[in-house]
Motif scaffolding. Structure first.
Motif, PDB file in Angstrom:
ATOM      1  N   THR A   5     -29.166 -83.028  -1.108  1.00  0.00           N
ATOM      2  CA  THR A   5     -28.170 -82.040  -1.518  1.00  0.00           C
ATOM      3  C   THR A   5     -27.984 -82.201  -3.019  1.00  0.00           C
ATOM      4  O   THR A   5     -26.882 -82.433  -3.513  1.00  0.00           O
ATOM      5  CB  THR A   5     -26.840 -82.251  -0.764  1.00  0.00           C
ATOM      6  N   GLY A  18     -28.729 -79.952  -5.392  1.00  0.00           N
ATOM      7  CA  GLY A  18     -28.623 -78.706  -6.147  1.00  0.00           C
ATOM      8  C   GLY A  18     -29.895 -78.321  -6.868  1.00  0.00           C
ATOM      9  O   GLY A  18     -29.872 -77.502  -7.790  1.00  0.00           O
ATOM     10  N   ASN A  41     -27.177 -68.790   2.842  1.00  0.00           N
ATOM     11  CA  ASN A  41     -25.913 -69.445   2.494  1.00  0.00           C
ATOM     12  C   ASN A  41     -25.700 -69.509   1.000  1.00  0.00           C
ATOM     13  O   ASN A  41     -26.650 -69.716   0.232  1.00  0.00           O
ATOM     14  CB  ASN A  41     -25.889 -70.858   3.065  1.00  0.00           C
ATOM     15  N   LEU A  44     -24.009 -71.398  -2.464  1.00  0.00           N
ATOM     16  CA  LEU A  44     -24.042 -72.802  -2.877  1.00  0.00           C
ATOM     17  C   LEU A  44     -22.804 -73.552  -2.407  1.00  0.00           C
ATOM     18  O   LEU A  44     -22.912 -74.696  -1.948  1.00  0.00           O
ATOM     19  CB  LEU A  44     -24.164 -72.893  -4.403  1.00  0.00           C
ATOM     20  N   LEU A  45     -21.645 -72.910  -2.521  1.00  0.00           N
ATOM     21  CA  LEU A  45     -20.362 -73.603  -2.335  1.00  0.00           C
ATOM     22  C   LEU A  45     -19.560 -73.014  -1.178  1.00  0.00           C
ATOM     23  O   LEU A  45     -19.842 -71.916  -0.711  1.00  0.00           O
ATOM     24  CB  LEU A  45     -19.536 -73.525  -3.623  1.00  0.00           C
ATOM     25  N   GLY A  84     -21.444 -73.218   2.518  1.00  0.00           N
ATOM     26  CA  GLY A  84     -22.322 -73.673   1.450  1.00  0.00           C
ATOM     27  C   GLY A  84     -23.236 -74.820   1.826  1.00  0.00           C
ATOM     28  O   GLY A  84     -23.254 -75.306   2.968  1.00  0.00           O
ATOM     29  N   ALA A  85     -23.983 -75.281   0.835  1.00  0.00           N
ATOM     30  CA  ALA A  85     -25.027 -76.278   1.048  1.00  0.00           C
ATOM     31  C   ALA A  85     -24.478 -77.582   1.606  1.00  0.00           C
ATOM     32  O   ALA A  85     -25.043 -78.159   2.541  1.00  0.00           O
ATOM     33  CB  ALA A  85     -25.762 -76.537  -0.264  1.00  0.00           C
ATOM     34  N   GLU A  96     -19.875 -81.477  -2.435  1.00  0.00           N
ATOM     35  CA  GLU A  96     -19.373 -80.154  -2.816  1.00  0.00           C
ATOM     36  C   GLU A  96     -18.835 -80.175  -4.240  1.00  0.00           C
ATOM     37  O   GLU A  96     -19.094 -79.268  -5.042  1.00  0.00           O
ATOM     38  CB  GLU A  96     -18.273 -79.721  -1.843  1.00  0.00           C
ATOM     39  N   LEU A 149     -21.778 -80.301  -6.676  1.00  0.00           N
ATOM     40  CA  LEU A 149     -22.448 -79.000  -6.786  1.00  0.00           C
ATOM     41  C   LEU A 149     -21.603 -78.024  -7.605  1.00  0.00           C
ATOM     42  O   LEU A 149     -22.133 -77.250  -8.413  1.00  0.00           O
ATOM     43  CB  LEU A 149     -22.722 -78.427  -5.397  1.00  0.00           C
ATOM     44  N   GLY A 195     -27.509 -71.699  -1.592  1.00  0.00           N
ATOM     45  CA  GLY A 195     -27.280 -72.958  -0.894  1.00  0.00           C
ATOM     46  C   GLY A 195     -28.462 -73.459  -0.097  1.00  0.00           C
ATOM     47  O   GLY A 195     -28.383 -74.531   0.505  1.00  0.00           O
ATOM     48  N   GLY A 217     -29.110 -76.633  -2.075  1.00  0.00           N
ATOM     49  CA  GLY A 217     -28.818 -76.038  -3.378  1.00  0.00           C
ATOM     50  C   GLY A 217     -30.041 -75.796  -4.235  1.00  0.00           C
ATOM     51  O   GLY A 217     -29.917 -75.350  -5.378  1.00  0.00           O
TER      52      GLY A 217
END
Length: 363
Positions: free
Chosen positions: A139, A141, A195, A197-198, A202-203, A222, A225, A242, A246
């Motif tokens: 995760t 990003g 999805n 990113l947030l 999110g991811a 979170e 990111l 996401g 990400g």
């Protein structure tokens, strides 16, 4: 003569899409005579994307590459050169969660290896890139990917942050002055999810637990990111940002175009025409669950078959209790056939063969 199209995705960590399709077709042919079976192994951007392109495109050439995998060790992988020069690179075989086995590295796994494979293709002069981004181990990003392409994620002192999600907590600036430019023909990204990113979809929230994050870890990831997103000019709400922890966000930052993976692969292999000529279509994947309707191969193939008025059957290693199978004329779980998940996973080809025979009797 009955005409059957078999368009299976890979059964992740168990059997490739091509081998799964072949085993099911063999079972069908063993059960009944007078059947014409067209194999169209599928992928949606995740594991098996390179293999699906290799099987579909005559003259495609695998190019070996060694990259740093998500466990921090070097792994042997490959990218694919298509006859028109396009390079196809997948995250799953370079930075994917399957490379970790039973291990999880939620804070330190990253996408550097995926970026290194993309750089190898660029160095080889590909005019265009197609990138499959499912099955990520991290995760981060897409920070590792960006780093491989020349970007620098820096802390407040100007030093590079640590790899993985761990480093995002310290990122204060992103230096993209040495970022590799896109190839002349651009970059298309194949993803199986939409999805952002947030947020709750999110991811970190949706996919972080698969990568080893607990509830506190999801909140921390979170935050990292969000910290990254605040530093660059890309909307974190972009559908697909996401994807792959990400990585979709990082690829938008690079200037790539995100597209639904299943649809792109289907166009390449001529799946729509094959479905229109069929009497029965069979699709499936390793685990069919509540997320499968959101861009995964079975839901996409089911829609194609519905548009053509062709019945479609589902074969999956496991069919979750919450899964909606209303779109399918029949469904077969390998776990149910084998008697247990362990037995199914131990010999998936055997149970795919049995599933083919069962569907032959049904249709």
């Amino acid at each position: 003569m009955t005409r059957v199209v078999v368009a299976l995705d890979s059964f992740k960590g168990s059997v490739t899409a091509a081998d799964a399709a072949a085993a099911l077709a063999a079972g069908w042919r063993a059960a009944v005579a007078g059947v014409e079976i067209a194999l169209r192994p599928m992928a949606d951007g995740g594991e098996g994307t390179v293999a699906a392109f290799a099987a579909a495109v005559a003259g495609a050439e695998r190019v070996p590459v060694t990259v740093r995998g998500p466990a921090g060790r070097m792994v042997d992988a490959s990218w694919l050169r298509l006859p028109d020069g396009t390079g196809v690179v997948e995250l799953a075989s370079t930075s994917g969660i399957e490379l970790l086995g039973d291990e999880r590295r939620p804070w330190d796994a990253d996408t550097l290896g995926f970026g290194q494979a993309a750089v190898a293709a660029l160095d080889a002069g590909v005019p265009r890139l197609v990138l499959g981004i499912g099955s990520s181990a991290s995760t981060d990003g897409g920070a590792g990917f960006l780093t491989a392409l020349g970007a620098r994620l820096l802390d407040e002192s100007g030093a590079s942050v640590a790899p993985g999600a761990r480093g995002l907590a310290e990122v204060a600036s992103v230096d993209m002055s040495d970022l590799r430019p896109l190839p002349a023909g651009g970059v298309v990204v194949l993803s199986d999810v939409t999805n952002p990113l947030l947020g709750a979809d999110g991811a970190a929230a949706v996919f972080g637990p698969q990568k080893g994050l607990d509830a506190d870890g999801v909140a921390r990831a979170e935050s990292g990111l969000a910290r990254l997103a605040a530093l660059v000019d890309v909307d974190p709400a972009t559908p697909g940002a996401g994807a792959a922890g990400g990585t979709g966000f990082a690829l938008r930052l690079w200037g790539a175009e995100l597209r639904p993976g299943a649809a792109e692969v289907a166009d390449l292999i001529g799946l729509r025409d094959a479905v229109h000529d069929a009497d029965v279509v069979v699709t499936g994947e390793g685990a069919y669950d509540g997320q499968s309707a959101a861009g995964k191969v079975p839901s996409f193939v089911a829609r194609l078959a519905a548009e053509a008025g062709i019945p479609v059957a589902l074969v999956a290693g496991r069919i979750a209790p919450d899964a909606d199978t209303a779109a399918f004329a029949a469904s077969v779980s390998l776990t149910d056939l084998a008697g247990s998940a362990e037995a199914s996973l131990a010999d998936p080809a055997r149970w795919l063969h049995a599933a083919g025979a069962a569907l032959a009797a049904r249709f």
